[in-house]
Design an enzyme around this catalytic site. Structure first.
Site, PDB file in Angstrom:
ATOM      1  N   GLU A 123       0.837  -1.195   0.000  1.00  0.00           N
ATOM      2  CA  GLU A 123       0.000   0.000   0.000  1.00  0.00           C
ATOM      3  C   GLU A 123       0.877   1.252   0.000  1.00  0.00           C
ATOM      4  O   GLU A 123       1.961   1.253   0.586  1.00  0.00           O
ATOM      5  CB  GLU A 123      -0.907   0.007   1.233  1.00  0.00           C
ATOM      6  CG  GLU A 123      -1.880  -1.143   1.212  1.00  0.00           C
ATOM      7  CD  GLU A 123      -2.552  -1.406   2.540  1.00  0.00           C
ATOM      8  OE1 GLU A 123      -3.611  -2.062   2.527  1.00  0.00           O
ATOM      9  OE2 GLU A 123      -2.024  -0.973   3.582  1.00  0.00           O
ATOM     10  N   ASP A 135      -4.622  -7.764   6.596  1.00  0.00           N
ATOM     11  CA  ASP A 135      -5.662  -8.689   6.150  1.00  0.00           C
ATOM     12  C   ASP A 135      -5.175 -10.118   6.018  1.00  0.00           C
ATOM     13  O   ASP A 135      -5.959 -11.048   6.214  1.00  0.00           O
ATOM     14  CB  ASP A 135      -6.244  -8.222   4.816  1.00  0.00           C
ATOM     15  CG  ASP A 135      -7.196  -7.073   5.013  1.00  0.00           C
ATOM     16  OD1 ASP A 135      -8.369  -7.330   5.302  1.00  0.00           O
ATOM     17  OD2 ASP A 135      -6.764  -5.915   4.887  1.00  0.00           O
TER      18      ASP A 135
END
Length: 399
Positions: A152, A168
């Site tokens: 990210e 996640d």
């Protein structure tokens, strides 16, 4: 800094929330006009695997606010309209580097993700709200049996923020880096030698269902370990997995005060928590109640949401972030002054976030994003520079 992803058909709009705090780090005073419209990202394939690699650069354009994808040259392409049920997205894949090779693409001013998959392209769909993110905790997700991961980032006029994440899931390993404006380079996210297999072995050995987080392909090949929040969702972990610790915390702070100092640069800003009527109320230095928390369940703790919601404000959000970190790291019983700054004190209770504990223990520098607010105290795997020359993403060995 990182937020949770929602369940199966969540649109790309969630990425804006997920990376919202990344953007908030780039205060106007940090802005550097020298940050160009795109910067190079050097992707090195050190995985040792022979199958093709596919790269995707997806996110929200910080120039237009549109959701879309960037090609290898960093040119932005907005997504077309989606539908219900979700419709196939355009093929945004970029051919990745061959084994042992390096490929350079360009990163635009985005808040988004760089996905990479091995052997098969990812299946992206578009709904009316935008891009549907892979959600492999859902057994019917089309990407369930694909080996993939993502990084990210935010690139804006304040510079680059780039991280590795396990918020996640833990899957194929990679590390990230940035060449700073002064020419020096910083990296993070690399596992220790043998760390990839060691994570799975430790999860299997941990009593209480932690081995149930591991997902395998139909042929038995290990694909990933879900984060414990998703493990609750799939039934892999029991809902009571943290109950004993939470009950002990609530009992302790019914007779003791929990002091939270949420801002490292504001040591005089303190809030005082005490449990009364099964609710933890926080007061400021004047004694006024500023926010209150119901006793959180495991899902609220692992995903840092629901009963530990953290709005982007000056009071509740910072307190909630600190509580979330304290619960995940199990430091609330041993230190009534939070956040606890020393990683040597983390994960010592038998009831803790063993997923995060294990991942941190296997990273070369001890940094990771094992849960959403692992940046409390700067224990996260993040690189940043206000005037980046280039970024790096290295696909590391699966060993």
């Amino acid at each position: 800094m990182l937020r949770r992803f929602k369940h199966p058909l969540t649109a790309m709009a969630a990425a804006g929330a997920l990376l919202g705090t990344l953007l908030s780090w780039a205060a106007p005073g940090e802005a550097d006009a020298a940050v160009p419209a795109t910067i190079p990202v050097q992707i090195k394939n050190s995985s040792g695997r022979g199958e093709p690699v596919y790269i995707y650069n997806l996110g929200t354009s910080l120039t237009t606010g549109q959701q879309g994808w960037a090609d290898a040259n960093g040119t932005f392409h907005p997504w077309p309209a989606g539908g219900v049920p979700p419709t196939p997205a355009p093929d945004a894949s970029i051919a990745g580097p061959a084994p042992g090779q390096t490929k350079t693409i360009r990163m635009p001013k985005f808040s988004g993700r760089i996905y990479f998959s091995y052997g098969r392209k990812l299946d992206f769909r578009l709904t009316t709200g935008g891009l549907v993110q892979p959600a492999v905790q859902n057994p019917s997700d089309p990407n369930r049996n694909i080996l993939f991961n993502w990084s990210e980032y935010t690139l804006n006029d304040g510079g680059l923020w780039l991280n590795s994440t396990q918020v996640d899931m833990f899957s194929v390993p990679y590390s990230v880096g940035v060449q700073r404006g002064d020419g020096s380079t910083v990296n993070t996210g690399r596992l220790k030698a043998g760390g990839y297999n060691a994570v799975y072995a430790a999860l299997r050995a941990q009593p209480g269902g932690w081995g149930n987080l591991i997902q395998t392909a139909p042929d038995g090949t290990v694909l990933r370990a879900l984060s414990p929040g998703h493990g609750l969702e799939t039934g892999g972990l029991p809902a009571s997995v943290l109950s004993d610790y939470v009950n002990r915390v609530w009992q302790k702070y019914s007779t003791t005060t929990l002091t939270v100092t949420p801002f490292a640069d504001q040591p005089n800003t303190k809030y005082y928590g005490r449990v009364s009527g099964n609710v933890m109320h926080f007061t400021n230095s004047s004694g006024a109640v500023v926010t209150s928390f119901q006793k959180p369940d495991a899902d609220s703790i692992f995903r840092c949401h629901k009963l530990l919601d953290a709005p982007n404000d000056a009071v509740r959000g910072p307190i909630s972030r600190t509580l979330c970190a304290g619960f995940n790291r199990s430091t609330l019983l041993t230190n009534p002054n939070q956040p606890d700054p020393s990683s040597a004190n983390f994960y010592k209770d038998s009831v803790t976030n063993h997923y995060s504990r294990i991942i941190h223990s296997q990273t070369a520098d001890g940094k990771a994003y094992g849960f959403a607010f692992d940046d409390v105290g700067h224990h996260e795997s993040l690189v940043h520079d206000g005037n980046p020359r280039q970024a790096y993403l290295t696909l590391d060995p699966l060993s």
